[in-house]
Write a protein that holds these residues in place. Sequence first.
Motif, PDB file in Angstrom:
ATOM      1  N   CYS A 135     -86.371  -7.229  -3.060  1.00 13.80           N
ATOM      2  CA  CYS A 135     -86.707  -8.056  -1.904  1.00 13.80           C
ATOM      3  C   CYS A 135     -85.494  -8.930  -1.584  1.00 13.80           C
ATOM      4  N   THR A 136     -85.057  -8.882  -0.351  1.00 14.08           N
ATOM      5  CA  THR A 136     -83.896  -9.664   0.068  1.00 14.08           C
ATOM      6  C   THR A 136     -84.345 -10.737   1.046  1.00 14.08           C
ATOM      7  N   PRO A 137     -84.147 -12.017   0.669  1.00 19.62           N
ATOM      8  CA  PRO A 137     -84.508 -13.091   1.591  1.00 19.62           C
ATOM      9  C   PRO A 137     -83.417 -13.295   2.643  1.00 19.62           C
ATOM     10  N   VAL A 138     -83.833 -13.512   3.864  1.00 19.50           N
ATOM     11  CA  VAL A 138     -82.902 -13.744   4.964  1.00 19.50           C
ATOM     12  C   VAL A 138     -83.333 -15.035   5.657  1.00 19.50           C
ATOM     13  N   GLY A 139     -82.369 -15.780   6.134  1.00 19.51           N
ATOM     14  CA  GLY A 139     -82.692 -16.995   6.878  1.00 19.51           C
ATOM     15  C   GLY A 139     -83.025 -18.172   5.985  1.00 19.51           C
ATOM     16  N   THR A 140     -82.357 -18.251   4.843  1.00 16.99           N
ATOM     17  CA  THR A 140     -82.628 -19.355   3.925  1.00 16.99           C
ATOM     18  C   THR A 140     -81.607 -20.476   4.037  1.00 16.99           C
ATOM     19  N   GLY A 141     -80.478 -20.205   4.680  1.00 20.74           N
ATOM     20  CA  GLY A 141     -79.440 -21.223   4.791  1.00 20.74           C
ATOM     21  C   GLY A 141     -78.588 -21.348   3.541  1.00 20.74           C
ATOM     22  N   SER A 142     -78.758 -20.425   2.568  1.00 21.98           N
ATOM     23  CA  SER A 142     -78.011 -20.484   1.317  1.00 21.98           C
ATOM     24  C   SER A 142     -77.682 -19.075   0.848  1.00 21.98           C
ATOM     25  N   THR A 143     -76.600 -18.952   0.095  1.00 23.55           N
ATOM     26  CA  THR A 143     -76.266 -17.667  -0.506  1.00 23.55           C
ATOM     27  C   THR A 143     -76.978 -17.463  -1.835  1.00 23.55           C
ATOM     28  N   SER A 144     -77.566 -18.499  -2.386  1.00 26.25           N
ATOM     29  CA  SER A 144     -78.298 -18.412  -3.646  1.00 26.25           C
ATOM     30  C   SER A 144     -79.702 -17.859  -3.399  1.00 26.25           C
TER      31      SER A 144
ATOM     32  N   ALA B  29     -91.521 -15.068   1.013  1.00 23.63           N
ATOM     33  CA  ALA B  29     -91.665 -15.710   2.326  1.00 23.63           C
ATOM     34  C   ALA B  29     -92.244 -17.111   2.162  1.00 23.63           C
ATOM     35  N   GLY B  30     -93.225 -17.238   1.285  1.00 24.06           N
ATOM     36  CA  GLY B  30     -93.845 -18.539   1.053  1.00 24.06           C
ATOM     37  C   GLY B  30     -92.921 -19.544   0.394  1.00 24.06           C
ATOM     38  N   ALA B  31     -91.877 -19.046  -0.283  1.00 25.77           N
ATOM     39  CA  ALA B  31     -90.928 -19.932  -0.953  1.00 25.77           C
ATOM     40  C   ALA B  31     -89.789 -20.351  -0.042  1.00 25.77           C
TER      41      ALA B  31
ATOM     42  N   ARG C  29     -87.205 -16.994   5.736  1.00 23.93           N
ATOM     43  CA  ARG C  29     -87.726 -16.834   7.094  1.00 23.93           C
ATOM     44  C   ARG C  29     -87.882 -15.362   7.447  1.00 23.93           C
ATOM     45  N   ARG C  30     -87.273 -14.518   6.635  1.00 21.65           N
ATOM     46  CA  ARG C  30     -87.375 -13.070   6.817  1.00 21.65           C
ATOM     47  C   ARG C  30     -87.189 -12.444   5.443  1.00 21.65           C
TER      48      ARG C  30
END
Length: 108
Positions: free
Chosen positions: A13-22, A71-73, A76-77
């Motif tokens: 799972c790849t988080p996108v739209g978090t504002g961080s590279t971590s 997504a809950g954590a 945004r995508r």
Amino acid sequence: MASRPSLVAELSCTPVGTGSTSTSELVAAAVKAIRNTKGVKCMVTPTATVIEAEGFEALFEAIRAAHEAMAGAGARRVISHIKIDDRRDKRRSAQDMVAAVQRHLGEP
């Protein structure tokens, strides 16, 4: 668990739209959700999580839970990649699969 052969899946799972590279905090949320799913076991690797399940219902519930937890954590995508090994001639765990390759390499 059912008496059918085990399913072994790889989930990334790849988080996108978090504002961080971590991503470790979001990945931890996804792994916790998998671990809280009945009928599955998981092993975290650097780039994916391997999930073992006795049936598709438990497997897909774990995948859904991981995706939603990320997504809950705060993601945004979420983009999820899934590979499923559905071997039906004999029961094999992820560790059995790794051990078979190690035997061919002459490793203990």
